[in-house]
Structure formats: C-alpha cells, structure tokens
Design a protein around this motif. Structure first.
Motif, short mmCIF file in Angstrom:
data_model
loop_
_atom_site.label_atom_id
_atom_site.label_comp_id
_atom_site.label_asym_id
_atom_site.label_seq_id
_atom_site.Cartn_x
_atom_site.Cartn_y
_atom_site.Cartn_z
N GLY A 122 -66.69 37.52 1.07
CA GLY A 122 -67.81 37.63 2.01
C GLY A 122 -69.06 36.85 1.63
O GLY A 122 -69.15 36.31 0.53
N ALA A 123 -70.00 36.78 2.60
CA ALA A 123 -71.27 36.04 2.52
C ALA A 123 -71.01 34.52 2.54
O ALA A 123 -69.86 34.07 2.58
CB ALA A 123 -72.07 36.46 1.29
N THR A 124 -72.08 33.75 2.50
CA THR A 124 -71.91 32.29 2.46
C THR A 124 -71.34 31.93 1.09
O THR A 124 -71.49 32.70 0.13
CB THR A 124 -73.26 31.57 2.62
N ASP A 149 -65.62 32.98 0.78
CA ASP A 149 -66.79 33.25 1.62
C ASP A 149 -66.37 34.05 2.85
O ASP A 149 -65.18 34.26 3.09
CB ASP A 149 -67.47 31.93 2.02
N GLY A 150 -67.37 34.52 3.60
CA GLY A 150 -67.08 35.41 4.72
C GLY A 150 -67.11 34.74 6.07
O GLY A 150 -67.21 35.42 7.09
N TYR A 151 -67.05 33.42 6.10
CA TYR A 151 -67.11 32.72 7.39
C TYR A 151 -65.78 32.03 7.66
O TYR A 151 -65.60 30.86 7.36
CB TYR A 151 -68.33 31.78 7.40
N PHE A 152 -64.83 32.85 8.15
CA PHE A 152 -63.48 32.34 8.42
C PHE A 152 -62.98 33.04 9.68
O PHE A 152 -63.52 34.09 10.09
CB PHE A 152 -62.54 32.61 7.23
N PRO A 179 -69.81 45.43 12.42
CA PRO A 179 -68.59 46.19 12.17
C PRO A 179 -67.41 45.35 11.67
O PRO A 179 -66.33 45.86 11.49
CB PRO A 179 -68.26 46.73 13.57
N ARG A 180 -67.69 44.03 11.44
CA ARG A 180 -66.57 43.15 11.11
C ARG A 180 -65.85 43.59 9.82
O ARG A 180 -64.62 43.56 9.74
CB ARG A 180 -67.09 41.71 10.96
N GLN A 181 -66.63 43.98 8.81
CA GLN A 181 -66.00 44.31 7.52
C GLN A 181 -65.09 45.54 7.61
O GLN A 181 -64.03 45.59 6.97
CB GLN A 181 -67.07 44.50 6.43
N CYS A 201 -69.06 46.36 1.57
CA CYS A 201 -70.31 46.34 0.80
C CYS A 201 -71.45 45.58 1.47
O CYS A 201 -72.47 45.30 0.80
CB CYS A 201 -70.05 45.81 -0.61
N GLY A 202 -71.37 45.30 2.77
CA GLY A 202 -72.50 44.77 3.55
C GLY A 202 -73.37 43.76 2.83
O GLY A 202 -72.91 42.69 2.44
N GLY A 203 -74.63 44.11 2.64
CA GLY A 203 -75.58 43.15 2.07
C GLY A 203 -75.58 43.09 0.54
O GLY A 203 -76.52 42.55 -0.04
N LEU A 204 -74.53 43.62 -0.11
CA LEU A 204 -74.51 43.67 -1.59
C LEU A 204 -74.78 42.31 -2.24
O LEU A 204 -75.56 42.21 -3.18
CB LEU A 204 -73.15 44.21 -2.07
N THR A 235 -87.41 40.07 11.98
CA THR A 235 -86.68 39.54 13.13
C THR A 235 -85.26 40.10 13.18
O THR A 235 -84.82 40.64 14.19
CB THR A 235 -86.61 37.99 13.04
N ARG A 236 -84.55 40.02 12.05
CA ARG A 236 -83.15 40.46 12.03
C ARG A 236 -83.04 41.99 11.96
O ARG A 236 -82.31 42.61 12.73
CB ARG A 236 -82.43 39.83 10.84
N LEU A 237 -83.79 42.60 11.03
CA LEU A 237 -83.57 44.03 10.77
C LEU A 237 -84.49 44.93 11.57
O LEU A 237 -84.11 46.06 11.90
CB LEU A 237 -83.71 44.31 9.27
N TRP A 239 -85.42 44.79 14.67
CA TRP A 239 -84.77 45.09 15.94
C TRP A 239 -83.59 46.04 15.74
O TRP A 239 -83.40 46.99 16.48
CB TRP A 239 -84.31 43.79 16.62
N ARG A 240 -82.81 45.77 14.67
CA ARG A 240 -81.65 46.62 14.38
C ARG A 240 -82.08 48.08 14.21
O ARG A 240 -81.53 48.98 14.82
CB ARG A 240 -80.95 46.14 13.10
N TYR A 241 -83.13 48.30 13.39
CA TYR A 241 -83.54 49.67 13.11
C TYR A 241 -84.20 50.33 14.32
O TYR A 241 -84.02 51.51 14.57
CB TYR A 241 -84.46 49.72 11.89
N1 UDP Z 1 -71.37 37.97 6.66
C1 UDP Z 1 -70.22 37.26 6.46
N2 UDP Z 1 -69.48 36.89 7.55
C2 UDP Z 1 -69.86 37.18 8.81
C3 UDP Z 1 -71.05 37.94 9.01
C4 UDP Z 1 -71.79 38.31 7.90
O1 UDP Z 1 -69.85 36.98 5.33
O2 UDP Z 1 -69.14 36.81 9.74
C5 UDP Z 1 -72.13 38.41 5.48
C6 UDP Z 1 -73.56 37.96 5.43
O3 UDP Z 1 -73.64 36.67 4.88
C7 UDP Z 1 -74.21 39.02 4.55
C8 UDP Z 1 -73.34 40.27 4.83
O4 UDP Z 1 -72.18 39.81 5.50
O5 UDP Z 1 -74.05 38.67 3.18
C9 UDP Z 1 -73.97 41.29 5.78
O6 UDP Z 1 -75.18 41.66 5.38
P1 UDP Z 1 -76.02 42.78 6.12
O7 UDP Z 1 -77.32 42.84 5.40
O8 UDP Z 1 -76.01 42.58 7.60
O9 UDP Z 1 -75.16 44.04 5.75
P2 UDP Z 1 -75.34 45.52 6.22
O10 UDP Z 1 -76.80 45.73 6.47
O11 UDP Z 1 -74.47 45.61 7.45
O12 UDP Z 1 -74.82 46.31 5.07
#
Ligand code: UDP
Length: 257
Positions: A122-124, A149-152, A179-181, A201-204, A235-237, A239-241
C-alpha cells in the motif's frame, strides 16, 4: 462475523462486533495465529483483522457492501477513542483503544522476538519505501520480506498475492484506505493460504514515513485525534469528518449494546 472463535469477549459497538482486548493481548494473538499458520500452511486461511473508527462506522450504515465485508473479519478492534467511550455505556467497557499506528509497534516488537515476517502493501512507492526504512531503523531484527505500492488494478491481485505467498510473509499489512483495503483483504483471503494475518492499516505508512504527525497525547486520550488530523489536512480530512462524525455518533449511540 467469521466463525473463528477467540477467548476474548466481543461487544457490539456502533453495529460492529468489537474485540474487548488489550494491545499486548492482540499482539500475542497475532503471534499465536502466525505460529498456527506455519504448522498448517496447506489448510490455514489468514485471519483478517480490521479496525473500527467513526469513519468506518458511518460507512457501515451507508454502504451495505462495506457492512458485509466488515462482518467477515475475524477480529475488529477499536481504533478510535469514541468507540471506547461508547463501550462505557455497556456492561462490557473495552480495556483500551488500539490505534493501528500504536499497535504496529507492539506487533513489530513481538515479530522481532519470534522471527515473524512482514509484507508491506500500500501507499505510493515512495511513501512505502520511506516507511520501510523507518521500520528498519527502529526494528533492525524485523524481517520485512516484501512490499508493493497501493496503486494497482484488481487484475493484478493474483500476481501480488502469489508474490506475498512466495515471500513467506506471516503478516500482510494492507494500507489502501477505506473501503478498498477491507474489500481487498476479504476478496484475496483465499489466495493467501498459509499467511497468518491480513491486517488493514490505513494511514500507517504516512505516520511511519513522518508525513503525518500524531496528535498530542491529551488529544488522543480525549478522543480528539480526528480534530488534529482535520486541522492538518482540512481539504481531505475536514470534509470526511464533517460528513461522517454526526452520523457515526448517532450510530454509536443507537447500535451499541
Ligand atoms: N492508498 C493506496 N491506494 C489507493 C488509495 C489509497 O495505497 O488506491 C493509500 C494512501 O496512499 C494512504 C492510505 O492508502 O497511504 C490511506 O490513508 P488514509 O489516511 O486515507 O487512511 P485511513 O484514514 O482510511 O486510515
């Protein structure tokens, strides 16, 4: 919910069956499952471990597919402090919050000690590499046996899973965002036979890479980590919250028993 049974109690919080467990016990559980996986590599299906926070609880109410996916987890732990606060309304309050960003360190310590191998998905690619360098600096004896990486596209799932299995990984950390993970983990569980755990692990990696600082501990304890993150990334978070907090609060009050 999965049919796997563990010794710890389960409490329904915001509609999600949430593990009443400490960070240390969860790390021990990971080590035990990975040992069992190594003993029966041909029959073991990975235990899928998700976490619950306000964003996830709101999404469960809005998206039936996501709700179905969440309920297939073997373990859901309380990632957000509001989840712990809500549990205090029940007869079974949770012992503590298990933020994945904290839990990673418990997991890394026990993995070093027991020789467990990690795969980081995951992640870039830049963020993934920086996170791995930071992990290696803190845990020199930890075996990181692969990464991607997570872009596939979904069409690469089979190839990536084969790569994970061939790496001999015990734990796959999956950071693809919600919800992708969660969907990725459930969809690919059967391709990862013999792997001990799949852990979302989201933003780990952004925390490990130093791109996203953690909130001060008083804000974490007060259940305000979301506010700190929103102020850092409005901008990103923000709106989410704004869109998920009121609804998740409603679900926390309505669906906790
Ligand atoms: N990410 C990814 N592929 C995607 C979308 C997101 O690898 O198609 C990665 C993104 O680079 C980031 C993580 O997933 O490192 C998501 O982080 P976010 O802070 O959104 O996680 P959350 O808050 O959902 O735990």
């Amino acid at each position: 919910m999965s049919t796997t049974s563990y010794a710890f109690p389960i409490v329904s919080i915001g509609g999600l069956p949430t593990a009443s467990i400490t960070r240390t016990a969860l790390a021990q559980c990971m080590a035990q499952d990975c040992a069992s996986a190594r003993e029966q590599p041909d029959t073991w299906l990975p235990r899928v471990v998700f976490s619950s926070n306000g964003q996830g609880i709101a999404l469960v109410g809005r998206d039936e597919d996501f709700a179905r996916t969440m309920l297939q987890a073997d373990i859901i732990h309380a990632d957000g402090m509001p989840v712990v606060f809500a549990s205090r309304l029940t007869a079974n309050p949770l012992p503590e919050r298990i933020a994945t960003t904290d839990f990673f360190h418990d997991a890394a310590r026990i993995a070093e000690e027991k020789g467990l191998r990690f795969y980081m998905l995951g992640a870039t690619s830049a963020q993934n590499a920086t996170a791995i360098a930071a992990i290696r600096a803190s845990y020199p004896d930890l075996q990181i046996v692969g990464s991607h990486d997570g872009y596939f596209g979904d069409d690469q799932d089979a190839e990536i899973c084969e790569n994970i299995r061939n790496s001999g990984a015990d734990v796959v950390w999956v950071a693809l965002g919600k919800p992708r993970q969660e969907h990725w983990s459930i969809r690919n569980r059967s391709r990862l036979q013999g792997v001990g755990w799949i852990k979302t692990c989201g933003g780990l990696y952004s925390f490990l890479a130093g791109d996203a600082p953690r909130a001060p501990s008083w804000m974490q304890a007060a259940g305000l980590e979301w506010l700190y993150r929103a102020a850092k990334e409005p901008t990103r978070l923000g709106w989410r919250y704004l869109t998920t907090n009121p609804y998740s609060l409603y679900r926390l009050l309505r669906y906790t028993k």
